[in-house]
Design an enzyme around this catalytic site. Structure first.
Site, PDB file in Angstrom:
ATOM      1  N   CYS A   1      13.433  35.015  28.228  1.00 49.63           N
ATOM      2  CA  CYS A   1      12.009  35.257  27.969  1.00 49.63           C
ATOM      3  C   CYS A   1      11.240  35.353  29.287  1.00 49.63           C
ATOM      4  CB  CYS A   1      11.415  34.139  27.111  1.00 49.63           C
ATOM      5  SG  CYS A   1      12.125  33.994  25.463  1.00 49.63           S
TER       6      CYS A   1
ATOM      7  N   CYS B   1      12.898  29.341  27.664  1.00 46.07           N
ATOM      8  CA  CYS B   1      13.870  30.429  27.485  1.00 46.07           C
ATOM      9  C   CYS B   1      13.984  31.285  28.755  1.00 46.07           C
ATOM     10  CB  CYS B   1      13.419  31.282  26.291  1.00 46.07           C
ATOM     11  SG  CYS B   1      14.286  32.837  26.093  1.00 46.07           S
TER      12      CYS B   1
END
Length: 146
Positions: A72, A69
Site C-alpha cells: 500500500c 501494508c
C-alpha cells in the site's frame, strides 16, 4: 446548455453541480473554495464512502489500504500520480481499512491494496495488488472504454 454534473469535492466531500461545458475551467468547490478537479485524492471515512462512490457523475476509483501494508505504501505515490493524470475524468479516493471497518466489510475487502472502480453509482471493476501508475492507467482505460 449542458446538464450539470454532480462532483464530490476531494477536500470537504460536498456535492457540487458543475456544467459539463465548464469542466475544463478548473472549477472550485462552492463550500470550501478549493479546486474540484486538480487531481487531489479524497480521504474517505465509513460515513463518506457510500455517498462519495455512488453520488458522483464522474467515475470514482477508491483505494482500500492500511498504514501497516508495505505494498500500500509503495503504491501510494503511483496512485497520486494517476490521480493527477486523470484529473477531471475520474475522482480518486483512499479509504483506510483500519479506520473504516464498516465500509471495508460492506465491499468485501479481503486483501489490500484493493482498488474498486465505481461508475454510475455501481461497482464496475475491482483489482487487488499494487501497480505502477502506467498499469493503473491502462486498467482504467480498459474499464472505462465504451
Amino acid at each position: 446548455m449542458s446538464d450539470p454534473l454532480q462532483i464530490k469535492c476531494p477536500h470537504c466531500l460536498r456535492t457540487n453541480r458543475v456544467p459539463a461545458s465548464r469542466l475544463g475551467e478548473r472549477p472550485n468547490c462552492g463550500a470550501c473554495k478549493k479546486p474540484l478537479l486538480n487531481g487531489d485524492v479524497a480521504t474517505l471515512t465509513d460515513a463518506a464512502m457510500s455517498a462519495f462512490a455512488t453520488q458522483s457523475d464522474l467515475p470514482v476509483l477508491v483505494d482500500f489500504w492500511a498504514s501497516w501494508c508495505g505494498p500500500c505504501k509503495t503504491m501510494a505515490p503511483e496512485f497520486q500520480q494517476a490521480a493527477k493524470h486523470w484529473a477531471g475524468k475520474v475522482s480518486f479516493a483512499k479509504l483506510n481499512t483500519e479506520e473504516a471497518p464498516q465500509a471495508s466489510g460492506q465491499y468485501g475487502i479481503r486483501s489490500i491494496p484493493t482498488l474498486i472502480l465505481f461508475r454510475g453509482g455501481r461497482e464496475v471493476a475491482r483489482q487487488s495488488g499494487a501497480m505502477p501508475a502506467s498499469q493503473l492507467s491502462a486498467w482504467l482505460n480498459q474499464h472505462l472504454a465504451g
